[in-house]
Design an enzyme around this catalytic site. Structure first.
Site, short mmCIF file in Angstrom:
data_model
loop_
_atom_site.label_atom_id
_atom_site.label_comp_id
_atom_site.label_asym_id
_atom_site.label_seq_id
_atom_site.Cartn_x
_atom_site.Cartn_y
_atom_site.Cartn_z
N LYS A 120 -26.51 -34.77 -108.04
CA LYS A 120 -27.12 -33.64 -108.43
C LYS A 120 -26.71 -33.73 -110.28
O LYS A 120 -27.97 -33.34 -110.99
CB LYS A 120 -26.53 -32.58 -108.12
CG LYS A 120 -25.10 -31.98 -108.50
CD LYS A 120 -24.44 -30.49 -107.73
CE LYS A 120 -23.28 -30.67 -108.22
NZ LYS A 120 -22.77 -30.18 -109.45
N THR A 121 -25.61 -34.24 -110.44
CA THR A 121 -25.43 -34.23 -112.04
C THR A 121 -26.47 -35.08 -112.77
O THR A 121 -27.01 -35.31 -113.80
CB THR A 121 -23.91 -34.52 -112.44
OG1 THR A 121 -23.17 -33.80 -111.70
CG2 THR A 121 -23.71 -34.76 -113.90
N ASP B 56 -26.37 -25.28 -113.43
CA ASP B 56 -25.49 -26.23 -112.18
C ASP B 56 -24.78 -25.33 -111.28
O ASP B 56 -24.59 -24.09 -111.64
CB ASP B 56 -24.55 -27.10 -112.86
CG ASP B 56 -23.88 -28.08 -111.90
OD1 ASP B 56 -24.39 -28.45 -110.75
OD2 ASP B 56 -22.93 -28.91 -112.33
N GLU B 57 -24.54 -25.56 -110.07
CA GLU B 57 -23.91 -25.00 -108.98
C GLU B 57 -24.15 -23.55 -108.91
O GLU B 57 -23.36 -22.68 -108.86
CB GLU B 57 -22.23 -24.90 -109.31
CG GLU B 57 -21.60 -26.42 -109.46
CD GLU B 57 -21.40 -27.12 -108.07
OE1 GLU B 57 -22.02 -26.49 -107.28
OE2 GLU B 57 -20.82 -28.12 -108.16
N GLN C 280 -22.34 -25.27 -99.75
CA GLN C 280 -20.99 -25.53 -100.13
C GLN C 280 -20.80 -24.24 -101.34
O GLN C 280 -19.81 -24.49 -102.10
CB GLN C 280 -21.36 -26.37 -101.33
CG GLN C 280 -21.32 -27.86 -100.63
CD GLN C 280 -21.29 -29.24 -101.67
OE1 GLN C 280 -20.25 -29.53 -102.35
NE2 GLN C 280 -22.56 -29.94 -101.84
N ARG D 3 -15.88 -34.80 -98.84
CA ARG D 3 -15.31 -35.42 -99.61
C ARG D 3 -14.81 -37.05 -99.56
O ARG D 3 -14.56 -37.77 -100.41
CB ARG D 3 -14.02 -34.63 -100.06
CG ARG D 3 -13.90 -33.21 -100.36
CD ARG D 3 -14.96 -32.83 -101.54
NE ARG D 3 -16.29 -32.46 -100.80
CZ ARG D 3 -17.29 -32.50 -101.92
NH1 ARG D 3 -17.47 -32.96 -102.96
NH2 ARG D 3 -18.38 -32.17 -101.11
#
Length: 758
Positions: A35-36, A221-222, A252, A623
């Site tokens: 995503k970044t 973002d997020e 998330q 993770r």
């Protein structure tokens, strides 16, 4: 689609998102899907292909680390042009706005930003100013209410008008006075930065219009982590040009306790009906077996956009599931496996993380890691024995053991509620008196209070004070006299009470437990940590009480010395699941996957909270890059009691084919209703390790001791009297649920808990 340099190296889903036409865009990015990368390439695409001016672009993140990473990537991608972009956190951007245009909402350009400690000090003043007792209306509890109000952009007047209880009415009064003090000091707290900017843009359309024309293209973002204030800011800023590019993942969303509202991302298409929505499903982090486990864990959550995470990575090992006998067995298994992986599989310690739901779980893990000489670093918290509340309780215990421990005495007076009313002037006089009389500080305090009952030879040093004691104010004398009486009484108890009961008596008799438990999430966490000391104390149950206290304090001191392993480039990471979001490790151990921990017991009254706990488990699983271990315990001693909780409901939907080890199975179909409070049955058979322990008598039988029935009054040596609310069987043990005083409910194993009929 025409391939341009900006789109080179992106997969097909990423390219479609990056090259989307202007207007509202939502990118639902699965974990590890880049995503970044999509955000940074979208900015580069706006500049190179849509000819946007860098000054027109605003990119908002949630952490300074994320903002730095984004800016560094942009500088590598587009060069010096990145310096003209506005990239930062919501709070940093709002501070910039308020320094320029904050006058209408009461802030000049030189306002200061108060941190947590500043806020608490000011709240204490506000509570005092309106004539309230801070012991009754704690600053932390008030801060929690005020933060909640500001997160939804409620002024003191609006909050008070909507108060539904006397406590909320009180909180509204404190809120009003607190804001007056902030304004007098030309200060803002962190929540003010968001709220005041939202108010500014809402009430002053001319100011808003300038920023709408300045930042015509907004990237967030997020997005699933935005609260109502942040949501309001984005909606206001993008209302004119509607160029918003939001990246997030509803799977998330794990921060509702910080007022994050997952409905913001779920309702994006309602807010922007013309929005284009893109899915990022190719994962660059994990093996397919890990992704498949993650998919089964999250699948039952409703209201989400289904995603099929996949990877082109080959190989990988099955996820390993382990049932341990107790938390010690679990920790030792983890340590043995870490040593095996480092010794024979080519991993470094820094490749490995151990994740858990609550900070208190780190205690047994830390002790085992020290015992196995495995270097580690604790992230997202403080080492167990270095946490303030744990050190405070240890200071009380050291005073009970030896009242001439001046360092512990000063800590009790400076760091706990016992020092209220005893200011620097009072302590200065007493210390001067002690020095002139060549007497220990404790003796000087006893002499100054005139508490002659404390002057027995077992308690009062032979070098008594002969100088004239200082005169104390009534409040200072009262506070010091109470401390002397408490320590004297506890010293008498240490000869007879088992260590766990002595710790409980310290928490109760000093009033420290009541001071911690202020009703906030932080207060509950700190209370759990102090009660975890009672679990540690159970290891000393075979000793004489006085000897047990001495050994306990000595071993804790030695452990603290060993526990100061400095974080290096090669250490295992211990981290809570909440703190782990956004991180990745080659090897992840997910510990304590049990009902009551994950999902946490505090979530079980709410379907939505259980759904968030499911998302938290999903975050933990995703993770892991190469290896994932999931463990749960047959018995667990935590928060001062021994529990036997079922494995987490989140394990039941994982197919056997995806794991190696022992998955719990039940005919009760526990995943049919994710939020159900139904008690899950334990597996009908046990893993070999647990089965052998039971065969050796490690688990007492249910027939040992008295039987109990719902409605009976019982007595527990730690928790006092209570009423039995439920009795059930687990692996041949009788589990008794008891509601004790203050509404505290505990589930106890009858054969272990020393529970008696009252």
């Amino acid at each position: 689609m025409t391939q341009t340099p900006v789109l080179a190296g992106l997969n097909s889903q990423q390219r479609e998102a990056v090259a989307a036409p202007e207007g509202p865009v939502l990118v639902l990015a699965g974990p590890g899907s880049g995503k970044t990368r999509v955000l940074t390439h979208r900015i580069a695409y706006l500049l190179s292909e849509l000819h946007a001016d860098p000054s027109e672009i605003l990119a908002v993140t949630f952490t300074n680390k994320a903002a730095r990473e984004m800016r560094e990537r942009l500088e590598r991608l587009i060069g010096y042009g990145a310096r003209s972009l506005t990239v930062g956190t919501f709070h940093a951007i709002c501070a910039r706005v308020l320094r320029r245009d904050g006058a209408p909402v009461g802030l000049g350009p030189d306002f200061v930003i108060y941190d947590d400690a500043d806020q608490i000090r000011l709240l204490k003043q506000a509570i005092s100013d309106i004539g309230l007792d801070e012991k009754q209306y704690g600053a932390r509890a008030m801060q929690s209410r005020i933060t909640a109000a500001k997160s939804v952009v409620l002024s003191p007047e609006e909050y008070t008008n909507g108060a539904r209880s006397y406590f909320e009415e009180i909180a509204g009064r404190v809120y009003r006075r607190y804001q007056e003090l902030l304004e007098q000091n030309q200060a803002a707290d962190f929540d003010d930065l968001l709220m005041k900017t939202a108010v500014l843009w809402s009430k002053y359309p001319d100011v808003l219009a300038r920023y709408q024309d300045c930042w015509r293209r907004v990237l967030v973002d997020e997005y699933q982590d935005t609260n109502h204030a942040q949501y309001t800011l984005v909606r206001l800023l993008t209302a004119k040009h509607r160029n918003v590019f939001a990246v997030g993942d509803e799977d998330q969303g794990i921060y509702s306790w910080r007022a994050a509202d997952i409905t913001n991302i779920l309702n994006f298409e309602r807010d922007y009906p013309e929005a284009k929505v893109f899915l990022l499903e190719q994962n660059y982090r994990s093996t397919q077996s890990i992704l498949d486990v993650a998919g089964h864990v999250i699948a039952a959550n409703p209201g989400r956009t289904p995603k099929k995470l996949w990877t082109d990575k080959t190989g990988g090992v099955p996820v390993e599931v382990r049932e341990a006998y107790d938390e010690g067995d679990e920790a030792q298994f983890i340590c043995r496996e870490i040593n095996r992986l480092v010794g024979s599989s080519g991993y470094n310690y820094s490749d490995i993380a151990v994740m858990y739901r609550t900070n208190a779980q780190s205690r047994s893990l830390e002790e085992s890691l020290v015992g196995y000489r495995i270097p580690y670093q604790l992230v997202g918290g403080t080492r167990f024995y270095e946490r303030k509340e744990v050190k405070d309780v240890l200071a009380f215990l050291r005073l009970v053991h030896n009242p001439y421990d001046t360092a512990s005495l000063r800590r009790v007076l400076e760091q706990t509620h016992m020092g209220k009313g005893i200011g620097k002037s009072t302590m200065g006089s007493i210390e001067q008196f002690a020095a002139s009389a060549h007497s220990p500080l404790w003796d000087a305090i006893v002499a100054a209070t005139g508490d002659h009952a404390a002057t027995d030879t077992a308690f009062f040093s032979p070098n008594a004070c002969y100088a004239e004691p200082p005169r104390l104010t009534g409040r200072a004398r009262s506070g010091l006299s109470e401390l002397v009486r408490v320590i004297r009484d506890l010293r008498g108890q240490r000869k007879d009470l088992p260590l766990s009961q002595l710790i409980d008596s310290v928490l109760t008799r000093t009033g420290y437990a009541a001071a911690l438990n202020d009703g906030t999430e932080e207060g509950l966490e700190r209370t759990e940590n102090t009660r975890e000391l009672m679990t540690v104390a159970q290891d000393y149950s075979g000793m004489e009480p006085k000897e047990a206290l001495s050994h306990f304090l000595e071993e804790v001191a030695l452990l603290s010395d060993l526990d100061t392993v400095k974080a290096t480039g090669n250490a295992v990471t211990l981290i809570t699941l909440h703190a782990a979001k956004g991180l990745e490790y080659k090897v992840v151990f997910l510990a304590g996957v049990e009902e009551g921990l994950l999902p946490h017991s505090r979530s079980l009254d709410s379907v939505k909270q259980v759904e968030e706990e499911c998302r938290l488990a999903y975050v933990g699983v995703t993770r892991a890059m190469e290896r994932l271990y999931i463990s749960y315990a047959f018995h667990r001693s935590i928060f001062g009691s021994t529990q036997s909780n079922p494995p987490s409901r989140f394990l039941y939907s994982i197919p056997d084919s995806l794991v190696r080890g022992f998955l719990p199975r039940s005919s009760a179909a526990p995943r049919a209703q994710l939020g159900s409070q139904q008690t899950l049955s334990r597996p009908s058979s046990l893993p070999p390790t647990v089965r052998s322990m039971v065969a050796q008598g490690a688990t007492p039988s249910a027939s040992a001791g008295p039987t109990f029935s719902p409605g009976e009054t019982v007595r527990h040596p730690t928790f006092g009297e209570g009423i039995v609310t439920q009795v059930r069987m687990h692996h041949g043990d009788t589990e008794v649920e008891v509601r004790f005083g203050g509404g505290v409910t505990k589930r106890l194993i009858a054969s272990l808990a020393k529970l008696e009929k009252a």
